[in-house]
Design a protein around this motif. Structure first.
Motif, mmCIF file in Angstrom:
data_model
loop_
_atom_site.group_PDB
_atom_site.id
_atom_site.type_symbol
_atom_site.label_atom_id
_atom_site.label_comp_id
_atom_site.label_asym_id
_atom_site.label_seq_id
_atom_site.Cartn_x
_atom_site.Cartn_y
_atom_site.Cartn_z
ATOM 1 N N VAL A 192 -57.364 -14.933 -19.656
ATOM 2 C CA VAL A 192 -56.940 -14.563 -21.006
ATOM 3 C C VAL A 192 -57.263 -13.105 -21.315
ATOM 4 C CG1 VAL A 192 -57.113 -16.930 -21.864
ATOM 5 C CG2 VAL A 192 -59.103 -15.410 -22.050
ATOM 6 N N ASP A 193 -57.862 -12.392 -20.365
ATOM 7 C CA ASP A 193 -58.160 -10.970 -20.585
ATOM 8 C C ASP A 193 -56.918 -10.123 -20.318
ATOM 9 O OD1 ASP A 193 -58.136 -9.920 -17.751
ATOM 10 O OD2 ASP A 193 -59.759 -11.360 -17.517
ATOM 11 N N ASP A 194 -57.026 -8.825 -20.620
ATOM 12 C CA ASP A 194 -55.892 -7.910 -20.449
ATOM 13 C C ASP A 194 -56.145 -6.883 -19.345
ATOM 14 O OD1 ASP A 194 -57.864 -6.386 -21.718
ATOM 15 O OD2 ASP A 194 -56.423 -5.289 -22.978
ATOM 16 N N LEU A 195 -57.004 -7.209 -18.393
ATOM 17 C CA LEU A 195 -57.387 -6.226 -17.390
ATOM 18 C C LEU A 195 -56.247 -5.900 -16.423
ATOM 19 C CD1 LEU A 195 -61.087 -7.210 -16.619
ATOM 20 C CD2 LEU A 195 -60.156 -5.634 -18.332
ATOM 21 N N HIS A 196 -55.363 -6.841 -16.146
ATOM 22 C CA HIS A 196 -54.202 -6.514 -15.314
ATOM 23 C C HIS A 196 -53.353 -5.435 -15.992
ATOM 24 C CE1 HIS A 196 -54.665 -9.357 -12.089
ATOM 25 N NE2 HIS A 196 -54.636 -10.411 -12.887
ATOM 26 N N GLU A 197 -53.114 -5.605 -17.285
ATOM 27 C CA GLU A 197 -52.296 -4.634 -18.011
ATOM 28 C C GLU A 197 -52.989 -3.274 -18.073
ATOM 29 O OE1 GLU A 197 -51.048 -8.660 -19.781
ATOM 30 O OE2 GLU A 197 -52.862 -7.749 -18.988
ATOM 31 N N ARG A 198 -54.280 -3.281 -18.340
ATOM 32 C CA ARG A 198 -54.982 -2.003 -18.431
ATOM 33 C C ARG A 198 -55.085 -1.293 -17.082
ATOM 34 N NH1 ARG A 198 -60.501 -2.498 -21.106
ATOM 35 N NH2 ARG A 198 -60.282 -4.723 -21.458
ATOM 36 N N ALA A 199 -54.924 -2.056 -15.999
ATOM 37 C CA ALA A 199 -54.916 -1.456 -14.665
ATOM 38 C C ALA A 199 -53.547 -0.869 -14.325
ATOM 39 C CB ALA A 199 -55.298 -2.492 -13.619
ATOM 40 N N GLY A 200 -52.535 -1.179 -15.146
ATOM 41 C CA GLY A 200 -51.216 -0.614 -14.911
ATOM 42 C C GLY A 200 -50.116 -1.607 -14.634
ATOM 43 N N ALA A 201 -50.433 -2.908 -14.547
ATOM 44 C CA ALA A 201 -49.388 -3.903 -14.350
ATOM 45 C C ALA A 201 -48.488 -3.946 -15.587
ATOM 46 C CB ALA A 201 -49.989 -5.279 -14.085
ATOM 47 N N THR A 202 -47.189 -3.978 -15.356
ATOM 48 C CA THR A 202 -46.242 -3.929 -16.473
ATOM 49 C C THR A 202 -45.687 -5.296 -16.837
ATOM 50 O OG1 THR A 202 -44.443 -3.407 -14.937
ATOM 51 C CG2 THR A 202 -45.575 -1.559 -15.991
#
Length: 235
Positions: free
Chosen positions: A92-102
């Motif tokens: 449920v975290d947003d770490l994929h997005e903050r790493a650059g995943a779109t």
């Protein structure tokens, strides 16, 4: 190559976010029946909010690690090779997005969103929730909750997940326990379709015996190694 990647709590553990079933994990310290179900929220919303406020703050303070960044790099690079990375997460975290995943499919929802139990509206949310929090859409208080999937609720986006799995050339599970369904059943579904399967985990999962191949070790080492092999054409 179309790659379906499923990530679980293990991919974010090295960012400081607790896993659930490992020694010292969240469910060893907290009872999910008391904190992660609609019934728990109805019985004691203050306690449930306190738990999720703590988790939300932890997510906000965490930073993506090398595993998240490697998957974002793979997602960006595959289209040039005629492929696609479908990134599905139980987290449920947003770490994929903050790493650059779109493109990230959150099948268990997102803790940095809040949903109104009265009107159903969902909105980005980084601050604490309480029973006094009013819904930005309808103005009612008392019904705002984390926009996550609790025990007894149906995971999200199951139709596009099933379609992506059917179209995959390879299925990879990263940092998952293999204990939570329906995600734990994805590897068996892939095997039935003849799709090669690969597990990346700190230790063998509950479904490790089903996978064709596996790599065990910290996600920050094993995931970049896998991504490097894919981009170099070795996989």
């Amino acid at each position: 190559m179309n790659i379906f990647v499923l990530t679980g709590a293990g991919v974010s553990a090295e960012s400081g976010l607790g896993t659930f079933r490992d020694p010292g994990g969240l469910w060893r310290r907290f009872d999910p029946a008391r904190l992660a179900s609609p019934e728990a929220f109805a019985a004691d919303p203050d306690e449930v909010h306190a738990f999720y406020n703590l988790r939300r703050r932890g997510v906000c303070e965490a930073a993506p690690n090398a595993a998240h960044r490697a998957l974002a790099r793979l997602q960006a690079a595959l289209p040039a090779q005629g492929g696609r990375l479908f990134l599905c997460t139980q987290n449920v975290d947003d770490l994929h997005e903050r790493a650059g995943a779109t493109e990230v499919v959150h099948m268990h929802g997102e803790i940095l969103r809040a949903r109104c139990g009265s009107c159903g509206a969902s909105a980005p949310w980084r601050s604490d929730l309480t029973v006094a929090t009013a819904c930005p859409a309808c103005g009612r208080a008392g019904g705002m909750r984390p926009d996550v999937v609790w025990f007894g609720e149906v995971p999200l986006h199951l139709d596009p997940i099933e379609a992506a799995l059917a179209a995959a050339d390879r299925f990879v599970a990263i940092g998952t326990s293999g204990a939570v369904y329906p995600a734990a059943g994805f590897v068996a579904a892939a095997r039935r379709r003849g799709i090669p399967t690969h597990e990346i985990n700190l230790a063998p999962s509950d479904t490790a015996h089903i996978f064709d191949t596996a790599a065990y070790g910290p996600a920050t080492a094993a995931v970049p190694a896998f991504v490097g092999a894919v981009l170099a054409g070795r996989i």
